[in-house]
Design an enzyme around this catalytic site. Structure first.
Site, PDB file in Angstrom:
ATOM      1  N   CYS A  73       0.859  -1.176   0.000  1.00 56.93           N
ATOM      2  CA  CYS A  73       0.000   0.000   0.000  1.00 56.93           C
ATOM      3  C   CYS A  73       0.899   1.231   0.000  1.00 56.93           C
ATOM      4  CB  CYS A  73      -0.855  -0.035   1.264  1.00 56.93           C
ATOM      5  SG  CYS A  73      -1.862   1.428   1.529  1.00 56.93           S
ATOM      6  N   CYS A 183      -1.025   3.885  -6.436  1.00 56.78           N
ATOM      7  CA  CYS A 183      -1.850   3.208  -5.428  1.00 56.78           C
ATOM      8  C   CYS A 183      -2.054   1.792  -5.938  1.00 56.78           C
ATOM      9  CB  CYS A 183      -3.185   3.945  -5.296  1.00 56.78           C
ATOM     10  SG  CYS A 183      -4.448   3.052  -4.359  1.00 56.78           S
TER      11      CYS A 183
END
Ligand code: DGL
Length: 259
Positions: A73, A183
């Protein structure tokens, strides 16, 4: 050498794009994956809340026996990885927007970066960006709503297509030729992006680099598994099992509930 699993976490299903790269590169390694979807998105949260979720996920993975933790992440990496590295003894691998390859590849001197608010406002992102993009036109765009749509099972929706068109249009107007997917959830947007972007635009994803780095760190710490036996994989989520099974084309029964 170690037969213990590689631990991987994300705010949701996005990190499965990293899991896929790792499991393909290291087929004999076992993995544990946590989708913390109940607390997604991380991108709109403050540093303190992101840190708290990152600590909780790390401790679950370590309690389940992880030998290494992959923070799959960008938002958690840019806000929490230095803290995690200080607090725990295992090695950590993180993921950051691939600014450097974009800066090296651009011919128009214009790159676009699509990432969460949490990533784009982090000190780590600013440091990396300043290092590589001095003479470039960098267009940063917060991908508000994208993670929410993916986690709601609306990846291939008209709403998503409209959202992406509105985010990309200023980048296209500025003549960008490299788009950085900052992302891990955005990896799943590729089929839509390929449809709406001109063919000359390079879409840059950090997934393969993270897998290579994971292998290198396991090697460095002498933690690679030795026996040529297919690894075992366990997936946990405190959110929807359906979202994971439909994104990955998996049977729901292979996904475990996390409290
Ligand atoms: N996959 C996370 C990332 O790479 C998503 C962040 C979020 O939950 O907003 O940044």
């Amino acid at each position: 050498m170690s037969t213990k699993p590689i631990g991987i976490f994300d705010s949701g299903a996005g990190g499965l794009s990293i899991w896929k790269e790792i499991s393909e590169l290291l087929p004999y390694e076992s993995t544990l994956y946590i989708s913390d979807a109940k607390y997604a998105p991380y991108g709109t949260k403050g540093k303190k809340a992101i840190l708290k979720r990152s600590i909780i996920n790390t401790e679950i993975l370590l309690n389940k026996g992880a030998k290494i933790v992959v923070v799959a992440c960008n938002t958690a990496t840019t806000n929490a990885i230095s803290f995690l590295r200080e607090k725990y003894d295992v090695p950590f691998i993180g993921i950051e927007p691939a600014i450097k390859p974009a800066a090296l590849n651009t011919k128009t001197n214009c790159i676009g970066i699509l990432a969460t608010q949490g990533t784009l406002s982090s000190a780590l992102f600013h440091e990396t960006s300043q290092l590589y993009t001095k003479d470039l036109n960098v267009i940063e765009q917060v991908g508000n709503g994208i993670v929410e749509l993916i986690e709601a099972g609306a990846l291939f929706s008209i709403e998503m297509e409209q959202l992406l068109k509105s985010y990309l249009s200023p980048m296209l107007d500025a003549n960008m030729d490299c788009l950085v997917l900052g992302c891990t959830h955005y990896h799943f947007l590729k089929p839509i992006l390929e449809k709406i972007l001109p063919k000359n635009i390079k879409i840059i994803d950090s997934g393969p680099a993270v897998a290579k780095q994971t292998k290198a760190i396991l090697q460095k710490h002498n933690l690679l598994v030795e026996s040529p036996k297919k690894g075992e994989h366990a997936f946990y989520t405190n959110g929807s099992k359906e979202v994971i099974s439909s994104l990955m084309n998996w049977d729901k029964a292979t996904i475990h509930k996390l409290d």
